[in-house]
Motif scaffolding. Structure first.
Motif, PDB file in Angstrom:
ATOM      1  N   UNK A   9     -47.286 -25.517  75.249  1.00 33.89           N
ATOM      2  CA  UNK A   9     -48.349 -26.134  76.065  1.00 33.89           C
ATOM      3  C   UNK A   9     -48.567 -25.372  77.361  1.00 33.89           C
ATOM      4  N   UNK A  10     -47.476 -24.938  77.967  1.00 30.62           N
ATOM      5  CA  UNK A  10     -47.588 -24.231  79.241  1.00 30.62           C
ATOM      6  C   UNK A  10     -48.197 -22.845  79.056  1.00 30.62           C
ATOM      7  N   UNK A  11     -47.772 -22.124  78.033  1.00 27.12           N
ATOM      8  CA  UNK A  11     -48.213 -20.740  77.872  1.00 27.12           C
ATOM      9  C   UNK A  11     -49.594 -20.610  77.237  1.00 27.12           C
ATOM     10  N   UNK A  12     -49.953 -21.567  76.411  1.00 27.72           N
ATOM     11  CA  UNK A  12     -51.233 -21.462  75.713  1.00 27.72           C
ATOM     12  C   UNK A  12     -52.246 -22.287  76.442  1.00 27.72           C
ATOM     13  N   UNK A  66     -60.038  -7.674  71.214  1.00 29.04           N
ATOM     14  CA  UNK A  66     -58.857  -7.694  70.356  1.00 29.04           C
ATOM     15  C   UNK A  66     -57.584  -7.577  71.192  1.00 29.04           C
ATOM     16  N   UNK A  67     -57.621  -6.763  72.227  1.00 31.76           N
ATOM     17  CA  UNK A  67     -56.460  -6.633  73.111  1.00 31.76           C
ATOM     18  C   UNK A  67     -56.174  -7.953  73.824  1.00 31.76           C
ATOM     19  N   UNK A  68     -57.221  -8.612  74.320  1.00 31.50           N
ATOM     20  CA  UNK A  68     -57.038  -9.884  75.018  1.00 31.50           C
ATOM     21  C   UNK A  68     -56.496 -10.953  74.073  1.00 31.50           C
ATOM     22  N   UNK A  69     -56.998 -10.976  72.838  1.00 38.63           N
ATOM     23  CA  UNK A  69     -56.514 -11.949  71.861  1.00 38.63           C
ATOM     24  C   UNK A  69     -55.048 -11.687  71.531  1.00 38.63           C
ATOM     25  N   UNK A  70     -54.681 -10.433  71.397  1.00 35.50           N
ATOM     26  CA  UNK A  70     -53.289 -10.080  71.088  1.00 35.50           C
ATOM     27  C   UNK A  70     -52.370 -10.468  72.240  1.00 35.50           C
ATOM     28  N   UNK A 107     -30.773 -29.611  68.976  1.00 37.91           N
ATOM     29  CA  UNK A 107     -32.001 -29.451  68.181  1.00 37.91           C
ATOM     30  C   UNK A 107     -33.177 -30.162  68.837  1.00 37.91           C
ATOM     31  N   UNK A 108     -32.948 -31.364  69.356  1.00 37.41           N
ATOM     32  CA  UNK A 108     -34.026 -32.100  70.017  1.00 37.41           C
ATOM     33  C   UNK A 108     -34.485 -31.379  71.279  1.00 37.41           C
ATOM     34  N   UNK A 109     -33.552 -30.825  72.030  1.00 31.42           N
ATOM     35  CA  UNK A 109     -33.903 -30.070  73.228  1.00 31.42           C
ATOM     36  C   UNK A 109     -34.697 -28.826  72.897  1.00 31.42           C
ATOM     37  N   UNK A 110     -34.302 -28.150  71.807  1.00 32.45           N
ATOM     38  CA  UNK A 110     -35.029 -26.951  71.398  1.00 32.45           C
ATOM     39  C   UNK A 110     -36.441 -27.308  70.954  1.00 32.45           C
ATOM     40  N   UNK A 111     -36.592 -28.399  70.212  1.00 35.07           N
ATOM     41  CA  UNK A 111     -37.924 -28.815  69.761  1.00 35.07           C
ATOM     42  C   UNK A 111     -38.804 -29.198  70.951  1.00 35.07           C
ATOM     43  N   UNK A 112     -38.254 -30.011  71.854  1.00 36.15           N
ATOM     44  CA  UNK A 112     -39.030 -30.437  73.025  1.00 36.15           C
ATOM     45  C   UNK A 112     -39.363 -29.247  73.920  1.00 36.15           C
ATOM     46  N   UNK A 113     -38.422 -28.330  74.085  1.00 34.95           N
ATOM     47  CA  UNK A 113     -38.672 -27.139  74.894  1.00 34.95           C
ATOM     48  C   UNK A 113     -39.721 -26.236  74.265  1.00 34.95           C
ATOM     49  N   UNK A 114     -39.695 -26.123  72.949  1.00 34.96           N
ATOM     50  CA  UNK A 114     -40.697 -25.314  72.262  1.00 34.96           C
ATOM     51  C   UNK A 114     -42.096 -25.867  72.439  1.00 34.96           C
ATOM     52  N   UNK A 139     -49.217 -13.135  72.128  1.00 41.22           N
ATOM     53  CA  UNK A 139     -47.870 -12.785  72.581  1.00 41.22           C
ATOM     54  C   UNK A 139     -47.405 -13.758  73.657  1.00 41.22           C
ATOM     55  N   UNK A 140     -48.298 -14.142  74.575  1.00 47.85           N
ATOM     56  CA  UNK A 140     -47.935 -15.094  75.619  1.00 47.85           C
ATOM     57  C   UNK A 140     -47.591 -16.456  75.026  1.00 47.85           C
ATOM     58  N   UNK A 141     -48.358 -16.894  74.025  1.00 57.64           N
ATOM     59  CA  UNK A 141     -48.066 -18.183  73.383  1.00 57.64           C
ATOM     60  C   UNK A 141     -46.714 -18.148  72.683  1.00 57.64           C
ATOM     61  N   UNK A 142     -46.459 -17.087  71.955  1.00 58.75           N
ATOM     62  CA  UNK A 142     -45.198 -16.963  71.240  1.00 58.75           C
ATOM     63  C   UNK A 142     -44.024 -16.889  72.210  1.00 58.75           C
TER      64      UNK A 142
END
Length: 81
Positions: A78-81, A27-31, A66-73, A35-38
């Motif tokens: 992708x990078x964090x997850x 559960x700790x690893x999943x949490x 807005x386009x930069x924020x969407x692309x950055x998100x 958090x890393x993905x978010x």
């Protein structure tokens, strides 16, 4: 009076939450993964929005922000997850 009640309520809720069962290592690893993905998604959106805001003018500036924020998100997710 409301501030005192709110402080008492939040303090009690925090104390009761601390009395719960300890999370398992899975559960700790999943949490931590959540958090890393978010964090990656929000960080990428913030950076992308700042970069997109540097270009354009008028309503084009808002669209590029807005386009930069969407692309950055998307890239941060992708990078964090």
């Amino acid at each position: 009076m409301r501030l005192k009640f709110l402080t008492l309520f939040l303090g009690s809720a925090g104390a009761l939450a601390a009395c719960g069962p300890a999370p398992t290592p899975q559960q700790q690893a999943a949490r931590q993964h959540e958090i890393a993905c978010l964090s990656g998604t929000l960080g990428g959106a913030l950076i992308g929005g700042v970069i997109g805001n540097q270009f354009g003018g008028g309503s084009g500036k808002a669209i590029l922000t807005a386009a930069g924020a969407a692309a950055g998100g998307v890239s941060g997710e992708r990078y964090a997850c």
